[in-house]
Write a protein that holds these residues in place. Structure first.
Motif, PDB file in Angstrom:
ATOM      1  N   SER A  92     -79.568  12.087  -2.095  1.00 14.48           N
ATOM      2  CA  SER A  92     -78.535  11.819  -1.021  1.00 14.48           C
ATOM      3  C   SER A  92     -77.420  10.909  -1.807  1.00 14.48           C
ATOM      4  O   SER A  92     -77.624  10.204  -2.564  1.00 14.48           O
ATOM      5  N   ASP A  93     -76.286  11.002  -0.657  1.00 19.87           N
ATOM      6  CA  ASP A  93     -75.241   9.785  -1.215  1.00 19.87           C
ATOM      7  C   ASP A  93     -75.419   8.752  -0.493  1.00 19.87           C
ATOM      8  O   ASP A  93     -76.240   8.547   0.528  1.00 19.87           O
TER       9      ASP A  93
ATOM     10  N   THR B 168     -79.877   9.833   5.263  1.00 20.27           N
ATOM     11  CA  THR B 168     -80.906   9.785   4.495  1.00 20.27           C
ATOM     12  C   THR B 168     -81.305   8.459   3.831  1.00 20.27           C
ATOM     13  O   THR B 168     -80.253   8.119   2.920  1.00 20.27           O
TER      14      THR B 168
ATOM     15  N   ALA C  96     -70.873  13.495  10.386  1.00 16.89           N
ATOM     16  CA  ALA C  96     -70.908  11.870  10.479  1.00 16.89           C
ATOM     17  C   ALA C  96     -69.778  11.266  11.035  1.00 16.89           C
ATOM     18  O   ALA C  96     -69.725  10.004  10.996  1.00 16.89           O
TER      19      ALA C  96
ATOM     20  N   ALA D 171     -76.234  21.997   8.120  1.00 21.40           N
ATOM     21  CA  ALA D 171     -75.968  20.716   8.703  1.00 21.40           C
ATOM     22  C   ALA D 171     -75.312  20.132   7.694  1.00 21.40           C
ATOM     23  O   ALA D 171     -74.261  19.308   7.939  1.00 21.40           O
TER      24      ALA D 171
ATOM     25  N   HIS E 210     -79.853  12.357  11.196  1.00 22.66           N
ATOM     26  CA  HIS E 210     -79.714  13.724  10.683  1.00 22.66           C
ATOM     27  C   HIS E 210     -79.637  14.900  11.558  1.00 22.66           C
ATOM     28  O   HIS E 210     -80.400  14.554  12.975  1.00 22.66           O
TER      29      HIS E 210
ATOM     30  N   LYS F 161     -67.931   9.830  14.007  1.00 20.17           N
ATOM     31  CA  LYS F 161     -68.413   9.516  15.398  1.00 20.17           C
ATOM     32  C   LYS F 161     -67.312   9.072  16.270  1.00 20.17           C
ATOM     33  O   LYS F 161     -67.660   8.744  17.409  1.00 20.17           O
TER      34      LYS F 161
ATOM     35  N   ALA G  72     -72.824  18.512   4.996  1.00 20.34           N
ATOM     36  CA  ALA G  72     -71.725  18.502   4.591  1.00 20.34           C
ATOM     37  C   ALA G  72     -71.197  18.912   3.539  1.00 20.34           C
ATOM     38  O   ALA G  72     -69.860  19.282   2.966  1.00 20.34           O
TER      39      ALA G  72
ATOM     40  N   LYS H 131     -70.233   7.092  10.367  1.00 19.60           N
ATOM     41  CA  LYS H 131     -71.423   6.494  10.460  1.00 19.60           C
ATOM     42  C   LYS H 131     -71.928   6.278   9.099  1.00 19.60           C
ATOM     43  O   LYS H 131     -71.768   7.110   8.140  1.00 19.60           O
TER      44      LYS H 131
HETATM   45  C1  FMN Z   1     -68.766  14.113   2.610  1.00 17.34           C
HETATM   46  C2  FMN Z   1     -70.263  13.853   3.223  1.00 17.34           C
HETATM   47  C3  FMN Z   1     -71.210  13.679   2.503  1.00 17.34           C
HETATM   48  C4  FMN Z   1     -72.454  13.426   3.144  1.00 17.34           C
HETATM   49  N1  FMN Z   1     -73.403  13.274   2.315  1.00 17.34           N
HETATM   50  C5  FMN Z   1     -74.658  13.049   3.179  1.00 17.34           C
HETATM   51  C6  FMN Z   1     -75.943  13.085   2.164  1.00 17.34           C
HETATM   52  O1  FMN Z   1     -76.013  12.800   1.010  1.00 17.34           O
HETATM   53  N2  FMN Z   1     -77.081  12.783   3.028  1.00 17.34           N
HETATM   54  C7  FMN Z   1     -77.190  12.534   4.430  1.00 17.34           C
HETATM   55  O2  FMN Z   1     -78.175  12.354   5.027  1.00 17.34           O
HETATM   56  N3  FMN Z   1     -76.087  12.859   5.167  1.00 17.34           N
HETATM   57  C8  FMN Z   1     -74.690  12.919   4.578  1.00 17.34           C
HETATM   58  N4  FMN Z   1     -73.675  13.177   5.098  1.00 17.34           N
HETATM   59  C9  FMN Z   1     -73.717  13.099   6.793  1.00 17.34           C
HETATM   60  C10 FMN Z   1     -74.421  14.262   7.285  1.00 17.34           C
HETATM   61  O3  FMN Z   1     -73.883  15.578   6.870  1.00 17.34           O
HETATM   62  C11 FMN Z   1     -74.391  14.178   8.953  1.00 17.34           C
HETATM   63  O4  FMN Z   1     -74.718  12.883   9.333  1.00 17.34           O
HETATM   64  C12 FMN Z   1     -75.647  15.219   9.635  1.00 17.34           C
HETATM   65  O5  FMN Z   1     -75.016  16.526   9.189  1.00 17.34           O
HETATM   66  C13 FMN Z   1     -75.640  15.175  10.895  1.00 17.34           C
HETATM   67  O6  FMN Z   1     -74.434  15.275  11.685  1.00 17.34           O
HETATM   68  P1  FMN Z   1     -73.709  14.413  12.517  1.00 17.34           P
HETATM   69  O7  FMN Z   1     -73.874  13.003  11.666  1.00 17.34           O
HETATM   70  O8  FMN Z   1     -72.388  14.829  12.622  1.00 17.34           O
HETATM   71  O9  FMN Z   1     -74.395  14.103  13.707  1.00 17.34           O
HETATM   72  C14 FMN Z   1     -72.326  13.661   4.828  1.00 17.34           C
HETATM   73  C15 FMN Z   1     -71.230  13.535   5.197  1.00 17.34           C
HETATM   74  C16 FMN Z   1     -70.050  13.795   4.655  1.00 17.34           C
HETATM   75  C17 FMN Z   1     -68.952  13.900   5.312  1.00 17.34           C
END
Ligand code: FMN
Ligand code: EPS
Length: 397
Positions: free
Chosen positions: A344-345, A321, A258, A130, A109, A260, A132, A317
Motif C-alpha cells: 500500500s501507499d 491500509t 479517498a 475500488a 476501504h 471526502k 485508485a 483522507k
Molecule cells: C492516488 C491514490 C492512491 C491510493 N492508494 C491507496 C493505497 O495504496 N491503499 C489504500 O488502502 N488506499 C489507497 N487509496 C484510497 C482508496 O482507494 C480509497 O480509500 C478506497 O477506494 C475507499 O474509497 P473511499 O475512500 O472513497 O471511501 C488511494 C487513493 C488515491 C486517490
C-alpha cells in the motif's frame, strides 16, 4: 457533451477508457496523455506498485494524424503487475483451489460493504475495482479534455497545501504571480517538489511526516489546492440544480477515491465571517471584465464562472491500509482480528492532486461547449473569441 467511462481491475491485464463527445480538430500528442500519466505516478510516500508500473496509453480509436476526429476515443493502459496476478485474477477457470480468500475487511476501504453488497465471500474483487488504480484510466481520459481546454486558453493547475500536520504556509503573493502566468505555471512549479508543495520548509516537514508515518505503520492524507485560469464569465447556470457548475465541480472531485471534502474559494472561512468581510467587491473596468481585489468566492457566483480564477480545495483522507492494522473481524468466523494488510501507499496526496486537475477538465469543457456549441475546434474558438470580445467591450471604460 464529453462523457467517459473506465474499465479494468487493479491487477487485471489492462485499464481502458472510452471518451465520447470530444470536438474534432483538437491536436493531441502522445505526450499530452502520457505526461499526465507519469505525473500521476509521482509523489513521495507511494508504495511498491509505482516501481512496477510505467503507465502509457495506447490509443485505439478517435484520433487520426494527431487530431481528434469527433468519434469516441478508446484508450488502454497495460497493468505491468498483471503478470504477477494471472492466477489470482484469472478471468475464467480458477487455476487451483489454493488461492486464499481475503475475509478481514480494512476499516476505511470499500472492503466490508463491497463484499456484502455484491455477495462475495472474498474481498479481492472489491479491492480490485475500488482501488485508485482506476484513476490511471481516468487521468488518460481526462487529459484529452485538458488538452482541448489548453488549446482555447484555459489552464488547470494545482499544488498540495498540506500533508498530515505539515504545510499551509505557501505565500499568497508567490501564488498570485504564478497564477498570473496561468495555472500551468503553478503546476509546473509544484511538479518540481516530491510532495508538490511550493515552500521548501513545508516540503521538508511533509517528507519527515511521511517518513514518520511509514515507520509507525501509519498513513497520511492532505489538502489539495486547484486553480483554473482563462475561464470566461458565464459558464454554468443558476437556473436548474443539474446545471450548477459548482455542484458539478464538487462532484467530480469527490468522485476521486479517498477525497471526502471540497471547498469552493475560502468557503469555510467565509462561513465564520460577516458578509462585509467575505464578498468580493466589484470595481469597474479591467481588461477582460469587472475587476475585484479578492477572490473569496473562488471564481463562482450563482453557480456560474464570474471571470475570476476558479479556486477549489479538496481534502483527501489518510490511506485506509495500515501496516500497523486497526481492529476488524473475520467475516467468515466472525472472530475479532486485526485488519487485512497488503502492499500500500503511505501517502498519495501528490498523485491525488494530479487526478484532481484531470477530473475537473471534462466538467469545464462541457460548460464551455454548452456556451459555445460547435463540433470542431475552429468553430468553438471563433465563438469563444467573439464572446470574450463582447465581454471586454462591455466593461471597457
Ligand atoms: C492516488 C491514490 C492512491 C491510493 N492508494 C491507496 C493505497 O495504496 N491503499 C489504500 O488502502 N488506499 C489507497 N487509496 C484510497 C482508496 O482507494 C480509497 O480509500 C478506497 O477506494 C475507499 O474509497 P473511499 O475512500 O472513497 O471511501 C488511494 C487513493 C488515491 C486517490
Ligand atoms: C495502483 C495504483 O494505486 C493503488 C491504489 C490502491 C487503492 O487501494 O486504492 C492500492 C495500491 O495498489 P497495490 O495493492 O497494487 O499496491 C496502490 O498502489 C495506482 O495509483 O496506479
Amino acid at each position: 457533451m464529453i462523457r467517459y467511462f473506465t474499465a479494468g481491475e487493479s491487477h487485471g491485464p489492462a485499464l481502458s477508457a472510452i471518451v465520447e463527445g470530444l470536438p474534432s480538430g483538437i491536436t493531441i500528442t502522445p505526450e499530452d496523455i502520457n505526461t499526465e500519466l507519469a505525473r500521476r505516478q509521482q509523489g513521495y510516500g507511494r508504495g511498491g506498485r509505482m516501481k512496477i508500473e510505467t503507465d502509457k496509453a495506447v490509443v485505439l480509436s478517435g484520433i487520426r494524424f494527431g487530431k481528434t476526429i469527433g468519434s469516441p476515443v478508446a484508450l488502454q493502459i497495460e497493468n505491468r503487475d498483471w503478470k504477477n496476478w494471472t492466477e489470482k485474477m484469472a478471468q475464467f477457470e480458477k487455476p487451483n483451489e489454493d488461492i486464499p480468500a481475503i475475509s478481514i475487511p480494512r476499516p476505511g476501504h470499500a472492503d466490508l460493504t463491497g463484499m456484502i453488497k455484491y455477495g462475495f465471500e472474498d474481498i479481492r474483487p472489491v479491492i480490485e475495482r475500488a482501488s485508485a488504480r482506476e484513476t490511471a484510466a481516468r487521468v488518460a481520459a481526462c487529459s484529452l479534455a485538458k488538452t482541448f481546454l489548453r488549446s482555447v486558453g484555459i489552464q488547470i493547475g494545482s499544488y498540495v497545501s498540506s500533508i498530515g500536520p505539515a504545510g499551509e504556509t505557501a505565500s499568497s503573493s508567490r501564488l498570485e504571480s504564478l497564477l498570473a502566468e496561468g495555472a500551468e505555471a503553478l503546476t509546473k512549479e509544484a511538479d518540481t517538489s516530491p510532495v508538490r508543495m511550493l515552500e521548501k520548509t513545508d516540503e521538508e516537514n511533509a517528507v519527515a511526516a511521511i517518513d514518520k508515518a511509514k515507520e509507525e505503520g501509519d498513513t497520511l492524507g492532505g489538502i489539495i489546492e486547484l486553480f483554473i485560469t482563462g475561464v470566461p464569465m458565464g459558464l454554468g447556470s443558476y437556473v436548474q440544480h443539474d446545471r450548477r457548475l459548482d455542484a458539478e465541480l464538487a462532484a467530480a472531485l469527490i468522485s476521486i477515491q479517498a477525497v471526502k471534502g471540497v471547498e469552493i474559494g475560502t468557503a469555510f472561512d467565509n462561513a465564520r465571517n460577516p458578509g462585509s468581510q467575505v464578498h468580493d467587491e466589484l470595481f469597474p473596468g479591467a481588461a477582460h471584465g469587472p475587476s475585484r481585489k479578492t477572490n473569496r468566492a473562488g471564481g463562482l457566483e450563482g453557480s456560474m464562472t464570474n471571470g475570476s480564477v476558479i479556486h477549489l480545495r479538496a481534502a483527501m483522507k489518510p490511506i485506509a491500509t495500515l501496516m500497523s492494522p486497526l481492529h476488524s473481524f473475520d467475516i467468515t468466523s466472525m472472530e475479532a482480528h486485526l485488519s487485512h494488510i497488503e502492499r500500500s501507499d503511505t501517502c498519495a496526496v501528490p498523485a491525488c492532486s494530479v487526478i484532481a486537475e484531470a477530473v475537473v477538465a471534462p466538467v469545464i469543457a462541457n460548460a464551455l461547449l454548452k456556451k459555445t456549441g460547435g463540433d470542431h475546434l475552429a468553430e468553438i474558438l471563433e465563438r469563444l473569441e467573439e464572446y470574450r470580445a463582447e465581454i471586454a467591450a462591455k466593461f471597457k471604460q
